[in-house]
Design an enzyme around this catalytic site. Structure first.
Site, mmCIF file in Angstrom:
data_model
loop_
_atom_site.group_PDB
_atom_site.id
_atom_site.type_symbol
_atom_site.label_atom_id
_atom_site.label_comp_id
_atom_site.label_asym_id
_atom_site.label_seq_id
_atom_site.Cartn_x
_atom_site.Cartn_y
_atom_site.Cartn_z
ATOM 1 N N ALA A 122 0.820 -1.206 0.000
ATOM 2 C CA ALA A 122 0.000 0.000 0.000
ATOM 3 C C ALA A 122 0.856 1.257 0.000
ATOM 4 C CB ALA A 122 -0.936 0.001 1.208
ATOM 5 N N SER B 208 -7.896 -2.098 7.555
ATOM 6 C CA SER B 208 -8.157 -3.314 6.794
ATOM 7 C C SER B 208 -9.622 -3.695 6.950
ATOM 8 C CB SER B 208 -7.274 -4.450 7.308
ATOM 9 O OG SER B 208 -7.714 -5.702 6.829
ATOM 10 N N SER B 209 -10.164 -4.352 5.936
ATOM 11 C CA SER B 209 -11.558 -4.781 6.017
ATOM 12 C C SER B 209 -11.763 -5.924 7.002
ATOM 13 C CB SER B 209 -12.059 -5.209 4.629
ATOM 14 O OG SER B 209 -11.269 -6.258 4.113
ATOM 15 N N CYS B 210 -10.689 -6.504 7.540
ATOM 16 C CA CYS B 210 -10.844 -7.579 8.529
ATOM 17 C C CYS B 210 -11.352 -7.064 9.867
ATOM 18 C CB CYS B 210 -9.535 -8.332 8.723
ATOM 19 S SG CYS B 210 -8.291 -7.402 9.631
ATOM 20 N N TYR C 80 -4.951 -9.162 14.700
ATOM 21 C CA TYR C 80 -4.644 -8.078 13.763
ATOM 22 C C TYR C 80 -5.833 -7.115 13.664
ATOM 23 C CZ TYR C 80 -3.555 -5.822 9.276
ATOM 24 O OH TYR C 80 -3.309 -4.906 8.280
ATOM 25 N N LYS D 218 -6.200 -2.935 14.414
ATOM 26 C CA LYS D 218 -6.704 -1.955 13.456
ATOM 27 C C LYS D 218 -7.929 -1.217 13.989
ATOM 28 C CE LYS D 218 -3.667 -2.327 10.253
ATOM 29 N NZ LYS D 218 -2.791 -1.168 9.954
ATOM 30 N N HIS E 279 -0.737 -13.058 1.304
ATOM 31 C CA HIS E 279 -2.187 -13.158 1.224
ATOM 32 C C HIS E 279 -2.569 -14.015 0.021
ATOM 33 C CE1 HIS E 279 -1.946 -9.503 3.816
ATOM 34 N NE2 HIS E 279 -3.016 -10.058 4.357
ATOM 35 N N TRP F 223 -5.830 -24.155 -0.781
ATOM 36 C CA TRP F 223 -6.511 -24.325 0.506
ATOM 37 C C TRP F 223 -8.007 -24.107 0.366
ATOM 38 C CZ3 TRP F 223 -4.273 -22.497 5.762
ATOM 39 C CH2 TRP F 223 -3.026 -23.104 5.986
ATOM 40 N N ASP G 217 -11.429 -22.162 5.222
ATOM 41 C CA ASP G 217 -11.841 -21.200 4.200
ATOM 42 C C ASP G 217 -11.702 -19.756 4.674
ATOM 43 O OD1 ASP G 217 -12.548 -22.596 1.910
ATOM 44 O OD2 ASP G 217 -14.595 -22.993 2.598
#
Length: 323
Positions: free
Chosen positions: A25, A117-119, A146, A150, A189, A212, A279
């Site tokens: 980024a 982050s979208s997490c 993480y 954030k 990632h 995976w 997943d």
């Protein structure tokens, strides 16, 4: 400059510190600022400035006196890395964020953009995910440490707005990819991992590639150059209490993305899926209505972006981050 005074485009001649300018980024943001005519960009590598060292960060800010800061520095990784080293992801990111923001307050940095982050959103948040979904449910366990770091950064920015009246903002990008990504086997990632896996399989002539999970989860991806464009747009035009989702508003299954990668690298073998592996979150699509309302939209389509990234990956050779 104070919240409520109104904002205008950043002064292209004033010093801007881009923290994390060598990452995926940060490097894209640095390129975008250069292209936009910024003439006093301030950068430090991790060897030159350890952002987890509070005394060193404060000393740097007192010398550099940036007018604006883009906080893109972070310890990042994929599912495996986040699951294996949650303490590292929580501790290092909290220290980086807190040190940079506290030092920025001390020297009076007028404008700061914190990149998250979208997490940060709950695992089963309603799709597409709005900004107000934050803190409404349980996080995805594989990267909750993480995510908590954030979330703390978002709240730190909001607290600065309330306590000091500074027009600081936060941007939450969806899954990113592009030049200077991490292509390591342990820390990457999903998209760079797929690019490396399929390209190496093509080179070896492997009959099959094993990925995976089931391939059914849906993911949204944003090219890092589009992120950089959005970051500059927000710095020039946005001053709001809410963090801002940054994405395309479109997603695809991991299977579809794997097919695009295979096509881009020229792999003609079989793809198999190891359903014994996790997943992760079933779907993660951001609602980008707030960002679009400010006048910004992405320009790089996923297939074209993957092709660009594969080309960069092959051209970069020994300079790649693969460890």
């Amino acid at each position: 400059m104070r919240v409520g005074d109104g904002i205008g485009p950043l002064d292209r001649g004033a010093p801007v510190f881009v923290a994390g300018h060598r990452g995926l980024a940060g490097s894209a943001i640095h390129r975008a600022l250069e292209t936009a005519g910024f003439t006093s960009l301030v950068t430090r590598t991790s060897a030159e400035l350890d952002l987890t060292d509070r005394a060193a960060v404060f000393a740097f800010f007192r010398r550099a006196r940036p007018a604006s800061v883009v906080l893109a520095a972070a310890k990042v990784g994929g599912i495996l890395a986040n699951s294996t080293f949650p303490v590292d992801f929580l501790s290092e990111n909290l220290r980086i964020q807190t040190n940079v923001m506290d030092a920025a307050i001390e020297v009076g940095v007028e404008r700061l953009l914190f990149l998250g982050s979208s997490c940060i959103y709950p695992k089963f948040a309603e799709q597409p995910i709005r900004e107000d979904s934050l803190l409404t449910g349980h996080l995805e366990p594989t990267n909750d440490a993480y995510a908590i770091a954030k979330i703390a950064g978002i709240l730190h920015v909001q607290a600065v707005r309330r306590q000091y009246g500074l027009p600081w903002i936060s941007a939450m990008p969806t899954n990113l990819y592009g030049p200077n990504d991490n292509f390591s086997a342990q820390g990457s990632h999903v998209l760079p991992a797929l690019i490396r896996r399929y390209d190496e399989a093509r080179g070896r002539g492997d009959a099959a590639v094993v990925n995976w999970g089931s391939g059914r989860p849906r993911r949204e991806f944003l090219h890092s150059d589009d992120l950089a464009s959005a970051v500059l747009h927000l710095l020039d035009h946005y001053d709001g209490d809410s963090h801002v989702n940054v994405g395309t508003g479109r997603d695809a299954t991991i299977r579809e993305i794997a097919e695009m990668v295979a096509d881009a690298v020229g792999y003609e073998g079989e793809t198999r899926w190891d359903t014994e592996k996790p997943d992760g979150t079933p779907r993660k699509l951001l609602d980008v209505g707030l960002l679009r309302s400010t006048g910004w939209s992405p320009r790089i389509g996923l297939r074209a972006g993957i092709e660009r990234t594969v080309a960069w990956y092959r051209e970069s050779g020994a300079e790649l981050r693969v460890a």
